[in-house]
Design an enzyme around this catalytic site. Sequence first.
Site, PDB file in Angstrom:
ATOM      1  N   SER A 146       0.940  -1.159   0.011  1.00 39.28           N
ATOM      2  CA  SER A 146      -0.046   0.100  -0.085  1.00 39.28           C
ATOM      3  C   SER A 146       0.766   1.149   0.208  1.00 39.28           C
ATOM      4  O   SER A 146       1.749   1.446  -0.950  1.00 39.28           O
ATOM      5  CB  SER A 146      -0.969  -0.193   1.314  1.00 39.28           C
ATOM      6  OG  SER A 146      -2.063   1.059   1.131  1.00 39.28           O
ATOM      7  N   ASP A 304      -1.820   6.248  -4.374  1.00 37.60           N
ATOM      8  CA  ASP A 304      -0.745   5.536  -3.904  1.00 37.60           C
ATOM      9  C   ASP A 304      -0.189   4.541  -4.567  1.00 37.60           C
ATOM     10  O   ASP A 304      -0.980   4.210  -5.765  1.00 37.60           O
ATOM     11  CB  ASP A 304      -1.016   5.160  -2.373  1.00 37.60           C
ATOM     12  CG  ASP A 304      -2.263   3.926  -2.239  1.00 37.60           C
ATOM     13  OD1 ASP A 304      -2.886   3.768  -3.388  1.00 37.60           O
ATOM     14  OD2 ASP A 304      -2.183   3.168  -1.137  1.00 37.60           O
ATOM     15  N   ASP A 306      -0.684   1.429  -4.883  1.00 37.29           N
ATOM     16  CA  ASP A 306      -1.515   0.129  -5.361  1.00 37.29           C
ATOM     17  C   ASP A 306      -2.684   0.825  -5.894  1.00 37.29           C
ATOM     18  O   ASP A 306      -3.854   0.235  -5.896  1.00 37.29           O
ATOM     19  CB  ASP A 306      -1.558  -0.605  -4.402  1.00 37.29           C
ATOM     20  CG  ASP A 306      -2.125  -0.366  -2.987  1.00 37.29           C
ATOM     21  OD1 ASP A 306      -2.200   0.820  -2.570  1.00 37.29           O
ATOM     22  OD2 ASP A 306      -2.390  -1.466  -2.351  1.00 37.29           O
ATOM     23  N   ASP A 308      -5.387   2.277  -4.520  1.00 37.03           N
ATOM     24  CA  ASP A 308      -6.392   2.350  -3.812  1.00 37.03           C
ATOM     25  C   ASP A 308      -6.810   3.224  -2.587  1.00 37.03           C
ATOM     26  O   ASP A 308      -7.871   3.315  -1.793  1.00 37.03           O
ATOM     27  CB  ASP A 308      -6.781   0.946  -3.210  1.00 37.03           C
ATOM     28  CG  ASP A 308      -5.788   0.470  -2.019  1.00 37.03           C
ATOM     29  OD1 ASP A 308      -4.911   1.298  -1.904  1.00 37.03           O
ATOM     30  OD2 ASP A 308      -5.855  -0.670  -1.389  1.00 37.03           O
TER      31      ASP A 308
END
Length: 374
Positions: A146, A304, A306, A308
């Site tokens: 993340s 960010d 990834d 999400d």
Amino acid sequence: MNVEELYKFWSEDPYFDEATRAELLAIKDDKKEIEERFYRDLEFGTAGLRGVLGAGTNRMNMYVVSKATYGLGKFIVSEGEDAMKRGVVISYDSRHFSPEFAEITARTLTSMGIRVFLSDELRPVPMLSYSVRWHKAFAGVMITASHNPSKYNGYKVYGEDGGQVPPEAASKILSFIEGIEDIRTIHPDTLEDAKAKGLLTYWGEEVDEAYTDMLDKLVIDRQAILNQKDMSIVYTPLHGSGNKPVRRILKKIGLENVHIVPEQELPDGDFPTVEVPNPENPAALSMAIELAKKVDADLVIGTDPDSDRIGIAVRTTVDGKETYVPFTGNQVGLMLLDYILDSKKSAGTLPEGSFAVTTIVSSKLAGAICKYYG
């Protein structure tokens, strides 16, 4: 095995590759570092695995990933032949070793007779979630940590609904992981063997198109977008996986004046231009805001690694001076909720019995907004 025995095993046994053994031999006189790397197994839970990259049982590396995957595979096998045939969708972000961890995940699963759909390039969490449903797969795996610093990576498991596995499934997977007595019993396929078995398929452009079309259908007021099609927007993927899909949907819905922060456009697991790649941290948007001033942008968007998590900043005037004000995640969520409910209620398309889902760490204002709209 205790810490010393585990260190000796990992640094000497030929099951582990030369690079792993060399990394561990280099710390042979550092008892504190050895303790930190081997005092426990990296913990698996509903969020999967997350840890610092490196050799050891308490680090993220291909052996820890393969072991976790073997436990996931055992769980899938226990669910029956249909689950094995439906298989697992895999994607990954821009972090160090993400492609390698995705590949070892795929090769471990195919060695167990489980079908795998592996992304042909980095793609974000929302696309992995969608792809699980699109393929009608039994599970998904996303290699990501993340918005954590660059020294981390992680491994998230998703269910057939595209959401992270619930506690019950995570507990079963963990029990299978803990049941692995000797990691040397895990023998991932080669890529060639996985392909020859017909168990490895790559996914890409077809899902990209389906996902973008799905997002396009979620537009509530297309005319409002067309009215603002020339609005200047700055976007930064913060060296992550959002670059292609975010730009694709913005173009699809008709926003034509989008500027990308060039220094943050391409994937880079070092995230060299930010301290932490979290777009909700105003400092992470500083380069985007500087570009916004140059191109006269009204809106700044960041995602960010990834993709999400989103951060935004808008141009406004404070004390007579033009500036860019960042919004928190709660503020963005509340504005979106109010906009969606207001638009649907005005259009008469808000279904009876509608409800909104929130979390214990989110603003309680969501309840007040929902109450207002009935």
